[in-house]
Design a protein around this motif. Structure first.
Motif, PDB file in Angstrom:
ATOM      1  N   HIS A 120      81.976  64.796  62.825  1.00  0.00           N
ATOM      2  CA  HIS A 120      83.131  63.985  62.452  1.00  0.00           C
ATOM      3  C   HIS A 120      84.240  64.924  61.993  1.00  0.00           C
ATOM      4  CE1 HIS A 120      85.322  61.564  59.254  1.00  0.00           C
ATOM      5  NE2 HIS A 120      85.656  61.003  60.403  1.00  0.00           N
ATOM      6  N   LYS A 157      93.859  65.899  58.982  1.00  0.00           N
ATOM      7  CA  LYS A 157      95.011  65.210  58.401  1.00  0.00           C
ATOM      8  C   LYS A 157      96.179  66.168  58.163  1.00  0.00           C
ATOM      9  CE  LYS A 157      92.267  61.860  55.785  1.00  0.00           C
ATOM     10  NZ  LYS A 157      91.974  61.346  54.418  1.00  0.00           N
ATOM     11  N   GLU A 160      91.595  61.144  64.044  1.00  0.00           N
ATOM     12  CA  GLU A 160      90.230  61.169  63.521  1.00  0.00           C
ATOM     13  C   GLU A 160      89.299  60.987  64.712  1.00  0.00           C
ATOM     14  OE1 GLU A 160      87.470  59.051  60.098  1.00  0.00           O
ATOM     15  OE2 GLU A 160      89.380  58.124  60.652  1.00  0.00           O
ATOM     16  N   TRP A 217      88.621  65.177  61.155  1.00  0.00           N
ATOM     17  CA  TRP A 217      89.894  64.475  60.957  1.00  0.00           C
ATOM     18  C   TRP A 217      90.858  65.456  60.328  1.00  0.00           C
ATOM     19  CZ3 TRP A 217      90.526  59.559  57.449  1.00  0.00           C
ATOM     20  CH2 TRP A 217      91.769  58.980  57.692  1.00  0.00           C
ATOM     21  N   ASP A 256      85.218  63.965  54.699  1.00  0.00           N
ATOM     22  CA  ASP A 256      85.951  63.186  55.700  1.00  0.00           C
ATOM     23  C   ASP A 256      86.228  63.972  56.981  1.00  0.00           C
ATOM     24  OD1 ASP A 256      86.142  60.848  54.162  1.00  0.00           O
ATOM     25  OD2 ASP A 256      87.920  61.599  53.127  1.00  0.00           O
TER      26      ASP A 256
END
Length: 129
Positions: free
Chosen positions: A49, A53, A92, A51, A121
């Protein structure tokens, strides 16, 4: 001029290894080029996973296979040699290694310092200097 070999970088602190991938960070923030450049291997049969940002990333597959799924819409894209994907919207995503390791060339903007690790995250901090 900066000249480095992948072999030399792999034998230094520029090589970062995790459970699902390893990345050799050949060009970093302290090189003052405005971007960083990495050769990353995504291990076969893994799922990560991610992401970003705080970063934009372009990734070119040199060998191997896998797929990327954008979590906002569930779209899945096949990755094979010659595929370029661009995370231009801080997308994401789930990155999945296929039946063999994927070797990727990656460019980050802003550049990574080399100390980053993904948080819970899948995010790299804005600046890890």
């Amino acid at each position: 001029m900066i000249v480095r070999t992948l072999k030399d970088c792999e034998a230094s602190e520029r090589r970062v290894v995790s459970q699902n991938w390893e990345s050799t960070r050949m060009l970093l923030k302290d090189d003052k080029m405005g971007f960083s450049f990495h050769i990353t291997t995504i291990y076969a049969n893994t799922e990560t996973h991610i992401w970003y940002k705080n970063h934009l990333e372009s990734v070119y597959c040199m060998s191997g296979n896998g797929e990327i799924e954008t979590l906002s819409d569930g779209k899945v894209y096949k990755i094979e040699p010659g595929t370029l994907y661009i995370l231009d919207q801080h997308d994401e995503h789930m990155l999945r290694g296929g039946t063999e390791d994927m070797k990727m060339a990656c460019v980050f903007n802003p550049p990574l310092s080399g100390k980053e690790v993904h948080d819970a995250d899948g995010v790299y901090p804005a600046d890890a200097t």
